[in-house]
Enzyme design. Structure first.
Site, PDB file in Angstrom:
ATOM      1  N   GLN A 143       0.837  -1.206   0.000  1.00 51.04           N
ATOM      2  CA  GLN A 143       0.000   0.000   0.000  1.00 51.04           C
ATOM      3  C   GLN A 143       0.874   1.260   0.000  1.00 51.04           C
ATOM      4  OE1 GLN A 143      -3.265  -0.204  -0.278  1.00 51.04           O
ATOM      5  NE2 GLN A 143      -3.716   1.983  -0.145  1.00 51.04           N
ATOM      6  N   TRP A 161      -6.899   8.549  -4.521  1.00 53.53           N
ATOM      7  CA  TRP A 161      -6.859   7.266  -5.218  1.00 53.53           C
ATOM      8  C   TRP A 161      -6.254   6.159  -4.354  1.00 53.53           C
ATOM      9  CZ3 TRP A 161      -9.316   7.146  -9.828  1.00 53.53           C
ATOM     10  CH2 TRP A 161      -9.559   8.376 -10.443  1.00 53.53           C
ATOM     11  N   SER A 218      -6.166   2.482   4.885  1.00 53.51           N
ATOM     12  CA  SER A 218      -6.647   1.722   3.724  1.00 53.51           C
ATOM     13  C   SER A 218      -7.495   0.514   4.138  1.00 53.51           C
ATOM     14  CB  SER A 218      -5.457   1.232   2.895  1.00 53.51           C
ATOM     15  OG  SER A 218      -5.902   0.325   1.903  1.00 53.51           O
ATOM     16  N   HIS A 240      -8.111  -1.818   2.117  1.00 54.32           N
ATOM     17  CA  HIS A 240      -7.459  -2.970   1.485  1.00 54.32           C
ATOM     18  C   HIS A 240      -6.485  -3.643   2.450  1.00 54.32           C
ATOM     19  CE1 HIS A 240      -8.834  -3.038  -2.693  1.00 54.32           C
ATOM     20  NE2 HIS A 240      -8.853  -1.709  -2.659  1.00 54.32           N
ATOM     21  N   ASP A 274     -11.096  -4.837  -5.101  1.00 52.40           N
ATOM     22  CA  ASP A 274     -11.218  -4.259  -6.433  1.00 52.40           C
ATOM     23  C   ASP A 274     -11.608  -5.372  -7.398  1.00 52.40           C
ATOM     24  OD1 ASP A 274     -10.417  -1.914  -5.293  1.00 52.40           O
ATOM     25  OD2 ASP A 274      -8.363  -1.982  -6.077  1.00 52.40           O
ATOM     26  N   GLU A 291     -13.846   5.473  -8.435  1.00 49.27           N
ATOM     27  CA  GLU A 291     -13.294   4.119  -8.536  1.00 49.27           C
ATOM     28  C   GLU A 291     -14.422   3.104  -8.735  1.00 49.27           C
ATOM     29  OE1 GLU A 291     -10.718   3.072  -5.319  1.00 49.27           O
ATOM     30  OE2 GLU A 291      -9.303   4.693  -5.723  1.00 49.27           O
ATOM     31  N   HIS A 303     -13.966  -0.467  -6.968  1.00 52.16           N
ATOM     32  CA  HIS A 303     -13.703  -0.633  -5.534  1.00 52.16           C
ATOM     33  C   HIS A 303     -15.002  -0.875  -4.754  1.00 52.16           C
ATOM     34  CE1 HIS A 303     -11.399   0.385  -1.753  1.00 52.16           C
ATOM     35  NE2 HIS A 303     -12.634   0.674  -1.352  1.00 52.16           N
TER      36      HIS A 303
END
Ligand SMILES: [Zn+2]
Length: 242
Positions: free
Chosen positions: A154, A174, A181, A183, A190, A216, A219
């Protein structure tokens, strides 16, 4: 005089007869031989039950040794690619036996951990699995292009984004810092390709999976209770703790 003349035509006739007989005889012998060869060939072709492909393939190219010649040199010919007529016909019979050994070695290397569903949080994993099954029934394959990321990955993405967009503030629209994050927490995924994004954007609420940002379309996060409407989208990511 009278003794000399008669034998001449006789000799001529004899030699002509002999030559005719000879030609006919040789022709008959050759004909019978070719017939015999054909019969033997047919008998061999019919007799070889287990190798109909090999015998028919090698017969026009090479006559006598069908069984031994095509089997052994084919592997080496495939690598050198110097062979003329035989390999293209014999190779298709061998490819299926080699493919199964190649495929399993390729698949594990293509799917990285980041592209796997395994790293996701239990909630997102469960919901996404159901969504994937439903999408498949609609003929759409949901592919994970990026699921759980390491903090190091990341940070690398953020550094690249800062270089690309020119500032930390622009970059974080972004790519969020690792500590913010979703993620890195395994709570975001994603999805690709475009048809899969569109399917999940439309149907994800049924499974509690929602698109979060306007910028996005790929996402998604587990943002609502399954069967409930998704919350309004945000224009872009903001670096803050949720
Ligand atoms: Zn994402």
């Amino acid at each position: 005089m009278s003794n000399d003349q008669p034998p001449r035509p006789n000799r001529v006739v004899r030699t002509r007869l002999l030559s005719v007989i000879g030609v006919v005889g040789v022709g008959a012998v050759l004909g019978s031989l070719t017939l015999w060869h054909q019969q033997v060939g047919d008998a061999l072709g019919l007799g070889a039950d287990k190798e109909p492909v090999v015998s028919t393939v090698s017969a026009p190219a090479i006559g006598a040794p069908p069984a031994t010649v095509p089997v052994t040199p084919t592997p080496s010919r495939r690598t050198t690619t110097g062979a003329p007529a035989v390999p293209p016909k014999t190779s298709p019979t061998k490819r299926p036996t080699q493919q199964p050994t190649k495929k399993p070695t390729k698949k594990p290397t293509q799917v990285s951990r980041e592209e796997s569903i395994d790293g996701l949080s239990p909630t997102l994993k469960k919901r996404l699995t159901k969504a994937m099954t439903a999408a498949k029934a609609d003929g759409v394959t949901l592919r994970i292009t990026s699921g759980r990321r390491s903090a190091a990955k990341q940070q690398r993405l953020l550094d690249e984004a800062i270089r690309k967009y020119g500032s930390y503030k622009a970059a974080t629209r972004w790519v969020l810092p690792p500590k913010y994050s979703a993620h890195v927490q395994g709570k975001a995924v994603d999805i690709g390709p475009a048809a899969a994004m569109a399917w999940l954007d439309k149907n994800g609420w049924r499974y509690g999976v929602c698109r979060r940002y306007d910028n996005e379309p790929w996402h998604f996060e587990a943002l609502t209770t399954p069967g409930r409407k998704c919350p309004p989208r945000e224009p872009y990511a903001v670096a803050r703790a949720d």
